[in-house]
Motif scaffolding. Structure first.
Motif, PDB file in Angstrom:
ATOM      1  N   THR A   4      17.712 -34.468  16.175  1.00  0.00           N
ATOM      2  CA  THR A   4      17.076 -35.149  17.296  1.00  0.00           C
ATOM      3  C   THR A   4      16.393 -34.117  18.187  1.00  0.00           C
ATOM      4  OG1 THR A   4      19.021 -34.995  18.740  1.00  0.00           O
ATOM      5  CG2 THR A   4      18.902 -36.890  17.234  1.00  0.00           C
ATOM      6  N   TRP A   5      15.723 -34.619  19.224  1.00  0.00           N
ATOM      7  CA  TRP A   5      15.009 -33.700  20.110  1.00  0.00           C
ATOM      8  C   TRP A   5      15.959 -32.726  20.803  1.00  0.00           C
ATOM      9  CZ3 TRP A   5      10.406 -31.993  20.288  1.00  0.00           C
ATOM     10  CH2 TRP A   5       9.975 -31.243  21.391  1.00  0.00           C
ATOM     11  N   GLU A   6      17.229 -33.098  20.979  1.00  0.00           N
ATOM     12  CA  GLU A   6      18.194 -32.218  21.631  1.00  0.00           C
ATOM     13  C   GLU A   6      18.422 -30.937  20.818  1.00  0.00           C
ATOM     14  OE1 GLU A   6      18.501 -35.517  21.487  1.00  0.00           O
ATOM     15  OE2 GLU A   6      18.153 -35.781  23.653  1.00  0.00           O
ATOM     16  N   HIS A   7      18.111 -30.971  19.517  1.00  0.00           N
ATOM     17  CA  HIS A   7      18.291 -29.788  18.683  1.00  0.00           C
ATOM     18  C   HIS A   7      17.088 -28.845  18.726  1.00  0.00           C
ATOM     19  CE1 HIS A   7      20.968 -32.851  16.713  1.00  0.00           C
ATOM     20  NE2 HIS A   7      21.790 -31.823  16.716  1.00  0.00           N
ATOM     21  N   PHE A   8      16.024 -29.244  19.380  1.00  0.00           N
ATOM     22  CA  PHE A   8      14.781 -28.467  19.361  1.00  0.00           C
ATOM     23  C   PHE A   8      14.989 -27.031  19.813  1.00  0.00           C
ATOM     24  CE2 PHE A   8      10.853 -27.227  21.797  1.00  0.00           C
ATOM     25  CZ  PHE A   8      10.095 -26.910  20.688  1.00  0.00           C
ATOM     26  N   ILE A   9      15.747 -26.835  20.877  1.00  0.00           N
ATOM     27  CA  ILE A   9      15.905 -25.502  21.441  1.00  0.00           C
ATOM     28  C   ILE A   9      16.556 -24.542  20.456  1.00  0.00           C
ATOM     29  CG2 ILE A   9      18.165 -25.960  22.497  1.00  0.00           C
ATOM     30  CD1 ILE A   9      17.160 -24.293  24.912  1.00  0.00           C
ATOM     31  N   TYR A  10      17.389 -25.062  19.553  1.00  0.00           N
ATOM     32  CA  TYR A  10      18.089 -24.208  18.586  1.00  0.00           C
ATOM     33  C   TYR A  10      17.149 -23.723  17.473  1.00  0.00           C
ATOM     34  CZ  TYR A  10      22.048 -26.283  20.980  1.00  0.00           C
ATOM     35  OH  TYR A  10      22.933 -26.701  21.935  1.00  0.00           O
ATOM     36  N   ALA A  12      13.601 -23.554  18.357  1.00  0.00           N
ATOM     37  CA  ALA A  12      12.500 -22.947  19.105  1.00  0.00           C
ATOM     38  C   ALA A  12      12.798 -21.506  19.509  1.00  0.00           C
ATOM     39  CB  ALA A  12      12.193 -23.790  20.344  1.00  0.00           C
ATOM     40  N   ILE A  13      13.995 -21.258  20.038  1.00  0.00           N
ATOM     41  CA  ILE A  13      14.323 -19.906  20.505  1.00  0.00           C
ATOM     42  C   ILE A  13      14.329 -18.891  19.364  1.00  0.00           C
ATOM     43  CG2 ILE A  13      16.054 -18.489  21.665  1.00  0.00           C
ATOM     44  CD1 ILE A  13      14.489 -20.452  23.470  1.00  0.00           C
ATOM     45  N   LEU A  44       8.469 -20.860   9.520  1.00  0.00           N
ATOM     46  CA  LEU A  44       9.313 -21.678   8.648  1.00  0.00           C
ATOM     47  C   LEU A  44      10.466 -22.307   9.430  1.00  0.00           C
ATOM     48  CD1 LEU A  44       9.470 -19.409   5.466  1.00  0.00           C
ATOM     49  CD2 LEU A  44       8.220 -21.561   5.744  1.00  0.00           C
ATOM     50  N   VAL A  45      11.055 -21.537  10.341  1.00  0.00           N
ATOM     51  CA  VAL A  45      12.135 -22.083  11.178  1.00  0.00           C
ATOM     52  C   VAL A  45      11.608 -23.219  12.043  1.00  0.00           C
ATOM     53  CG1 VAL A  45      13.725 -21.565  13.085  1.00  0.00           C
ATOM     54  CG2 VAL A  45      13.460 -19.935  11.200  1.00  0.00           C
ATOM     55  N   PHE A  46      10.444 -22.999  12.644  1.00  0.00           N
ATOM     56  CA  PHE A  46       9.863 -24.018  13.524  1.00  0.00           C
ATOM     57  C   PHE A  46       9.487 -25.264  12.734  1.00  0.00           C
ATOM     58  CE2 PHE A  46       6.935 -25.890  16.582  1.00  0.00           C
ATOM     59  CZ  PHE A  46       7.506 -25.558  17.796  1.00  0.00           C
ATOM     60  N   PHE A  47       8.893 -25.051  11.541  1.00  0.00           N
ATOM     61  CA  PHE A  47       8.501 -26.202  10.743  1.00  0.00           C
ATOM     62  C   PHE A  47       9.713 -26.955  10.199  1.00  0.00           C
ATOM     63  CE2 PHE A  47       7.045 -28.397   6.884  1.00  0.00           C
ATOM     64  CZ  PHE A  47       6.019 -29.149   7.436  1.00  0.00           C
ATOM     65  N   ALA A  48      10.822 -26.256  10.016  1.00  0.00           N
ATOM     66  CA  ALA A  48      12.043 -26.936   9.574  1.00  0.00           C
ATOM     67  C   ALA A  48      12.454 -27.999  10.585  1.00  0.00           C
ATOM     68  CB  ALA A  48      13.170 -25.913   9.388  1.00  0.00           C
ATOM     69  N   PHE A  49      12.284 -27.684  11.869  1.00  0.00           N
ATOM     70  CA  PHE A  49      12.579 -28.702  12.891  1.00  0.00           C
ATOM     71  C   PHE A  49      11.591 -29.851  12.812  1.00  0.00           C
ATOM     72  CE2 PHE A  49      11.630 -30.636  16.975  1.00  0.00           C
ATOM     73  CZ  PHE A  49      12.882 -31.171  17.285  1.00  0.00           C
ATOM     74  N   ILE A  50      10.301 -29.540  12.687  1.00  0.00           N
ATOM     75  CA  ILE A  50       9.292 -30.598  12.616  1.00  0.00           C
ATOM     76  C   ILE A  50       9.596 -31.542  11.462  1.00  0.00           C
ATOM     77  CG2 ILE A  50       6.855 -31.090  12.161  1.00  0.00           C
ATOM     78  CD1 ILE A  50       6.132 -28.558  13.667  1.00  0.00           C
ATOM     79  N   ALA A  51       9.898 -30.969  10.285  1.00  0.00           N
ATOM     80  CA  ALA A  51      10.160 -31.798   9.106  1.00  0.00           C
ATOM     81  C   ALA A  51      11.409 -32.660   9.300  1.00  0.00           C
ATOM     82  CB  ALA A  51      10.323 -30.905   7.876  1.00  0.00           C
ATOM     83  N   TRP A  54      10.721 -35.332  11.920  1.00  0.00           N
ATOM     84  CA  TRP A  54       9.877 -36.353  11.285  1.00  0.00           C
ATOM     85  C   TRP A  54      10.757 -37.345  10.528  1.00  0.00           C
ATOM     86  CZ3 TRP A  54       4.506 -34.805   9.079  1.00  0.00           C
ATOM     87  CH2 TRP A  54       3.867 -35.906   8.506  1.00  0.00           C
ATOM     88  N   GLN A  55      11.706 -36.813   9.757  1.00  0.00           N
ATOM     89  CA  GLN A  55      12.607 -37.667   8.989  1.00  0.00           C
ATOM     90  C   GLN A  55      13.499 -38.494   9.912  1.00  0.00           C
ATOM     91  OE1 GLN A  55      15.381 -35.542   6.491  1.00  0.00           O
ATOM     92  NE2 GLN A  55      15.659 -37.283   5.120  1.00  0.00           N
ATOM     93  N   SER A  56      13.954 -37.890  10.997  1.00  0.00           N
ATOM     94  CA  SER A  56      14.818 -38.601  11.949  1.00  0.00           C
ATOM     95  C   SER A  56      14.085 -39.727  12.656  1.00  0.00           C
ATOM     96  CB  SER A  56      15.366 -37.607  12.980  1.00  0.00           C
ATOM     97  OG  SER A  56      16.110 -38.265  13.981  1.00  0.00           O
ATOM     98  N   LEU A  57      12.821 -39.470  13.039  1.00  0.00           N
ATOM     99  CA  LEU A  57      12.030 -40.483  13.737  1.00  0.00           C
ATOM    100  C   LEU A  57      11.559 -41.600  12.802  1.00  0.00           C
ATOM    101  CD1 LEU A  57       9.677 -38.333  16.017  1.00  0.00           C
ATOM    102  CD2 LEU A  57      11.518 -39.836  16.781  1.00  0.00           C
ATOM    103  N   GLU A  58      11.536 -41.277  11.512  1.00  0.00           N
ATOM    104  CA  GLU A  58      11.006 -42.203  10.498  1.00  0.00           C
ATOM    105  C   GLU A  58       9.517 -42.467  10.717  1.00  0.00           C
ATOM    106  OE1 GLU A  58      13.478 -45.662  10.467  1.00  0.00           O
ATOM    107  OE2 GLU A  58      15.295 -44.538  10.007  1.00  0.00           O
ATOM    108  N   ARG A  59       8.839 -41.477  11.263  1.00  0.00           N
ATOM    109  CA  ARG A  59       7.391 -41.519  11.484  1.00  0.00           C
ATOM    110  C   ARG A  59       6.934 -40.101  11.791  1.00  0.00           C
ATOM    111  NH1 ARG A  59       6.211 -40.432  16.665  1.00  0.00           N
ATOM    112  NH2 ARG A  59       7.645 -41.015  18.340  1.00  0.00           N
ATOM    113  N   PRO A  60       5.642 -39.815  11.657  1.00  0.00           N
ATOM    114  CA  PRO A  60       5.161 -38.478  12.021  1.00  0.00           C
ATOM    115  C   PRO A  60       5.337 -38.228  13.516  1.00  0.00           C
ATOM    116  CG  PRO A  60       3.532 -39.676  10.714  1.00  0.00           C
ATOM    117  CD  PRO A  60       4.575 -40.665  11.097  1.00  0.00           C
ATOM    118  N   PRO A  61       5.834 -37.056  13.910  1.00  0.00           N
ATOM    119  CA  PRO A  61       5.962 -36.755  15.343  1.00  0.00           C
ATOM    120  C   PRO A  61       4.613 -36.365  15.938  1.00  0.00           C
ATOM    121  CG  PRO A  61       6.741 -34.909  14.046  1.00  0.00           C
ATOM    122  CD  PRO A  61       6.378 -35.986  13.072  1.00  0.00           C
TER     123      PRO A  61
END
Length: 266
Positions: A4-10, A12-13, A44-51, A54-61
């Protein structure tokens, strides 16, 4: 595990740290390979979050302003990396890292990420490529604008060399090419969603103005190749038009309740 978005910081940093290390090695004469590898690893780390997101939202972010900033943060280091590999400017990775970090922290402080639902028009297969291509274009044009602004402000102290103008030209030419492709994707999307390629919606109108603004730069550079300062002013002006297209149009009276392209929090 659902991301979820709450994991973004882990994600991003660590990405910022890897990009910063890549930028550090870019200044070392023997550090070209480590700088490239570290930058790619951060991507690759950043894109891992995007991917995963994307799967969590069930739509493109790609729907909200926060989600487009997410892609912008991803494409800025890519633009920097391509430039570094091609032209070997040692400062470009620092430049792209700082810009990406700014957008990342804006997203952390004001994410503007909302629910899973997409309105029917956004469920088109053209939606994702249209926005992704646009975000890469914005990253390239943004890099060109900031380099231009730097030399407009400090040009008296630092001579504007031909190689600097070549760098700005390449940013703008690549950015304009992808901007054109994005507009074509958008026209195909509009035809599928609303039955027509172009409707002069406020956002479409400003997109056309932005596109023509950068065409002015291309023509000016061809006809007045030594008028550097004027060319830099055109780049900055084009980027101001781009900002109106990206998010400024959302606040214009003509778009309130009428534009089909404004970002929604609902």
């Amino acid at each position: 595990m659902t991301i979820t978005w709450e994991h973004f910081i882990y994600f991003a940093i660590p990405s910022i740290i890897l990009w910063a290390l890549g930028a550090f090695f870019a200044y070392k004469k023997s550090g070209r390979v480590p700088s490239i590898l570290l930058t790619i690893l951060g991507l690759l780390v950043f894109f891992a979050f995007i991917a995963a997101f994307w799967q969590s939202l069930e739509r493109p972010p790609l729907r909200t302003m926060g989600e487009t900033r997410l892609w912008y943060s991803f494409f800025l280091p890519i633009a920097g990396l391509i430039t570094y590999i091609r032209w070997r400017y040692p400062w470009i990775l620092t430049f792209s890292t700082i810009l990406a970090t700014v957008f990342i922290f804006v997203n952390i402080l004001k994410p503007e990420i909302h629910n899973k639902t997409l309105m029917p028009a956004l469920q088109s297969p053209w939606f994702a490529p249209h926005v992704i291509v646009y975000m890469f274009s914005y990253a390239m044009l943004g890099a060109g604008a900031l380099v231009s602004l730097y030399f407009l402000l400090f040009g008296r102290k630092q001579k504007i060399e031909t190689k600097i103008m070549d760098l700005i030209d390449n940013f703008i030419y690549v950015g304009l090419a992808f901007l054109t492709i994005g507009m074509l994707f958008g026209a195909l999307w509009a035809k599928e969603a609303w039955g027509h390629y172009w409707s002069w919606d406020p956002k479409e109108t400003w997109a056309a103005a932005t596109w023509m603004g950068y065409l002015v730069y291309v023509h000016y550079r061809n006809h007045k190749p030594l008028r550097y300062k004027n060319a830099l002013c055109v780049v900055v002006f084009g980027f101001l038009l781009l900002q109106i297209t990206w998010f400024g149009v959302n606040y214009l009276p003509s778009a309130q309740g009428l534009s089909i392209h404004t970002y929604s929090a609902e």
